[in-house]
Write a protein that holds these residues in place. Structure first.
Motif, short mmCIF file in Angstrom:
data_model
loop_
_atom_site.label_atom_id
_atom_site.label_comp_id
_atom_site.label_asym_id
_atom_site.label_seq_id
_atom_site.Cartn_x
_atom_site.Cartn_y
_atom_site.Cartn_z
N ARG A 360 1.34 -4.72 4.30
CA ARG A 360 1.88 -5.12 5.60
C ARG A 360 1.03 -4.59 6.74
NH1 ARG A 360 6.56 -3.89 2.64
NH2 ARG A 360 6.64 -1.76 3.48
N GLN A 361 0.41 -3.42 6.53
CA GLN A 361 -0.40 -2.84 7.59
C GLN A 361 -1.77 -3.50 7.69
OE1 GLN A 361 -0.82 1.41 7.31
NE2 GLN A 361 -2.02 1.58 9.18
N PHE A 362 -2.35 -3.86 6.53
CA PHE A 362 -3.71 -4.42 6.52
C PHE A 362 -3.67 -5.80 5.87
CE2 PHE A 362 -4.13 0.22 6.13
CZ PHE A 362 -4.84 0.49 7.30
N ASP A 363 -4.13 -6.79 6.62
CA ASP A 363 -4.14 -8.16 6.09
C ASP A 363 -5.12 -8.34 4.94
OD1 ASP A 363 -2.27 -8.89 7.97
OD2 ASP A 363 -3.76 -9.55 9.43
N SER A 364 -6.20 -7.55 4.96
CA SER A 364 -7.23 -7.70 3.93
C SER A 364 -7.65 -6.35 3.40
CB SER A 364 -8.46 -8.41 4.52
OG SER A 364 -9.08 -7.59 5.51
N ALA A 365 -8.22 -6.38 2.21
CA ALA A 365 -8.74 -5.14 1.62
C ALA A 365 -9.89 -4.60 2.46
CB ALA A 365 -9.18 -5.38 0.19
N GLU A 366 -10.67 -5.50 3.08
CA GLU A 366 -11.81 -5.06 3.89
C GLU A 366 -11.33 -4.22 5.08
OE1 GLU A 366 -11.33 -8.10 2.80
OE2 GLU A 366 -12.98 -8.30 1.36
N GLY A 367 -10.26 -4.69 5.74
CA GLY A 367 -9.72 -3.92 6.85
C GLY A 367 -9.16 -2.59 6.40
N HIS A 368 -8.54 -2.57 5.24
CA HIS A 368 -8.00 -1.35 4.66
C HIS A 368 -9.14 -0.36 4.37
CE1 HIS A 368 -4.88 0.34 1.56
NE2 HIS A 368 -5.42 1.29 2.31
N VAL A 369 -10.22 -0.85 3.77
CA VAL A 369 -11.38 -0.01 3.48
C VAL A 369 -11.96 0.57 4.78
CG1 VAL A 369 -13.77 -0.03 2.67
CG2 VAL A 369 -12.00 -1.13 1.32
N VAL A 437 -8.64 1.88 -2.39
CA VAL A 437 -7.89 0.79 -1.74
C VAL A 437 -7.30 -0.16 -2.78
CG1 VAL A 437 -8.15 -1.25 -0.30
CG2 VAL A 437 -9.08 0.93 0.47
N ALA A 438 -8.06 -0.46 -3.83
CA ALA A 438 -7.54 -1.32 -4.90
C ALA A 438 -6.30 -0.71 -5.54
CB ALA A 438 -8.63 -1.56 -5.95
N TYR A 439 -6.30 0.60 -5.69
CA TYR A 439 -5.13 1.28 -6.25
C TYR A 439 -3.97 1.29 -5.25
CZ TYR A 439 -2.12 5.18 -7.62
OH TYR A 439 -1.03 5.96 -7.93
N GLU A 440 -4.23 1.62 -4.00
CA GLU A 440 -3.17 1.74 -3.01
C GLU A 440 -2.48 0.40 -2.75
OE1 GLU A 440 -4.77 5.50 -0.29
OE2 GLU A 440 -4.88 3.44 0.50
#
Length: 443
Positions: A360-369, A437-440
């Motif tokens: 919900r916080q990050f639309d993409s894994a890239e943004g999360h990273v 990030v893949a785990y989270e």
């Protein structure tokens, strides 16, 4: 290099000054003692105006030449010495900074051993301390033993200003108290700066840091690797038994110890290969739970502490309960809802990451990273206890941070810049952060 340059220029300037002074002294001695003739008799017998003086030819040739050459030499000395002195000024300033840094580091080391080592361990290598859990009203819930982190990687995650804020105001609800005067602590602003300078001096090199991260991962998979390699496990057990059986036989003990070392190297290689073969989320889980180098310390309840058991007998101190032991489970059951459940990523100092929170916080894994690499914004509260003004940010795990407001990546004293001029890397590589990030995102 700067000190050497400053010393050479200073010595050259001193030599020129000495030459000028000695030359002037010789000039005075020559004119007063040797060139001038003493007065003979009284003024009536030989008045000064009767004394023969130099001829015009003498005055306008050798005497004038001597005066002009002396003045020219003096001007040359002044003209050369002053620029040399000015050229040495940057080196002197750099030397002063380095000397001040050494003094701050030395005094900071003394302050650290006096005030901080009881919790953070000698040399900032980590330790533990007694702490208590209280409810919102301040009522006692349980006694715990808090695992205090090592400080040898602190400046890889936090900027110097963030470390200063934590030193000044503490980090509730952890045992880290306010040490600086702004937060009511006993240390002056200069003493806090000295502590920061000492903390900088004990930071690991990038290669050492990556080695520490890998060591933690290898330790976590050790049992799994031994289970999968029964032959290696049996040989390692036999070698360890041989060490124990050697007793006073030094030759046998040394031979057995060498065999253990060889097998440990083999186990290390097998463990690293095991890690490479894991799926990204599985490696991410190991990285997530990798102590001070991971995320669970803040994002998983009870990860950074363990309960302290009841007194075993009157007057005896409490005992530490092993994590996951029956005694700990009984204590948790007794406390009921007074303590948080130990759910991976369930939230502690940092926010809860489960139930799709990161999605919900990050639309993409890239943004999360990108967020994990740089950390949260300066001045914006983060987590359950983040102050938001210097001490409550999500740390930067992928870059060496400077001032977050200006997006700089070089901290004071150039800690983020290596000797070759390149940028110091962050605590984790981008590949490792992608695994986390893949785990989270699957929690």
């Amino acid at each position: 290099m700067h000190l050497l340059a400053a010393s050479t220029q200073r010595n050259l300037g001193m030599a020129i000054a000495v030459v000028a002074i000695v030359g002037f002294a010789i000039y005075l001695i020559y004119n007063v003692l040797w060139a001038g003739r003493g007065e003979k008799g009284s003024e009536l017998e030989l008045a000064p105006n009767r004394k023969p003086y130099l001829s015009d030819e003498k005055l306008e040739t050798s005497k004038l030449d001597l005066a002009l050459v002396s003045g020219l030499v003096t001007l040359v000395i002044i003209g050369v010495a002053l620029p040399l002195y000015w050229l040495g000024e940057p080196g002197r300033q750099q030397g002063y900074l380095e000397d001040s840094r050494r003094q701050f580091t030395s005094r900071g080391a003394g302050l650290f051993e006096e005030s901080c080592s009881s919790c953070h361990g000698g040399g900032g290598l980590g330790g533990n301390t007694d702490h208590t859990i209280t409810d919102d009203s301040g009522n006692f819930i349980a006694a715990i033993k808090w695992d205090v982190p090592a400080l040898t990687t602190t400046l890889y995650r936090f900027s110097e200003e963030e470390v200063r804020h934590i030193l000044n105001y503490g980090r509730p609800p952890t045992p880290m108290q306010a040490w600086g005067a702004p937060g009511g602590g006993p240390l002056t602003t200069q003493q806090v700066d000295e502590l920061i300078q000492y903390i900088q001096s004990i930071q690991l090199d990038p290669d050492e840091l990556q080695g520490e991260v890998l060591d933690g991962l290898v330790l976590q998979v050790r049992d799994d690797v031994l289970t999968a390699n029964s032959d290696l496990s049996d040989r390692l057990d036999e070698a360890n038994e041989a060490v124990a059986d050697a007793g006073a036989d030094e030759a046998a003990a040394e031979a057995a110890a060498r065999q253990v070392a060889v097998l440990e190297v083999e186990l290390r290689e097998a463990s690293e290969q095991y890690l490479r073969n894991l799926a990204s989320p599985d490696r991410g889980e190991l990285l997530f739970n990798n102590g001070v180098y991971g995320c669970a310390r803040c994002h998983t309840p009870r990860d950074s502490w363990q309960f302290t058991g009841p007194e075993t007998e009157p007057g005896a101190g409490p005992e530490e309960l092993t994590k996951g032991s029956l005694e700990e489970a009984e204590m948790i059951a007794q406390l009921g809802n007074l303590i948080p459940a130990d759910i991976p990523g369930g939230g502690g100092f940092g926010p809860n990451l489960t139930n799709g929170a990161t999605l919900r916080q990050f639309d993409s894994a890239e943004g999360h990273v990108g967020f994990v690499i740089i950390g949260s914004q300066e001045g914006v509260g983060y987590g359950n206890f983040g102050q938001g003004d210097g001490g409550g940010q999500m740390p930067a795990f992928g870059v060496c941070v400077g001032d977050r407001d200006s997006s700089e990546r070089s901290a004071i004293h150039g800690f983020c810049t290596l000797e070759d001029g390149s940028d110091r890397p962050g605590m984790l590589s981008e590949d490792q952060i992608q695994d986390i990030v893949a785990y989270e995102r699957g929690l």
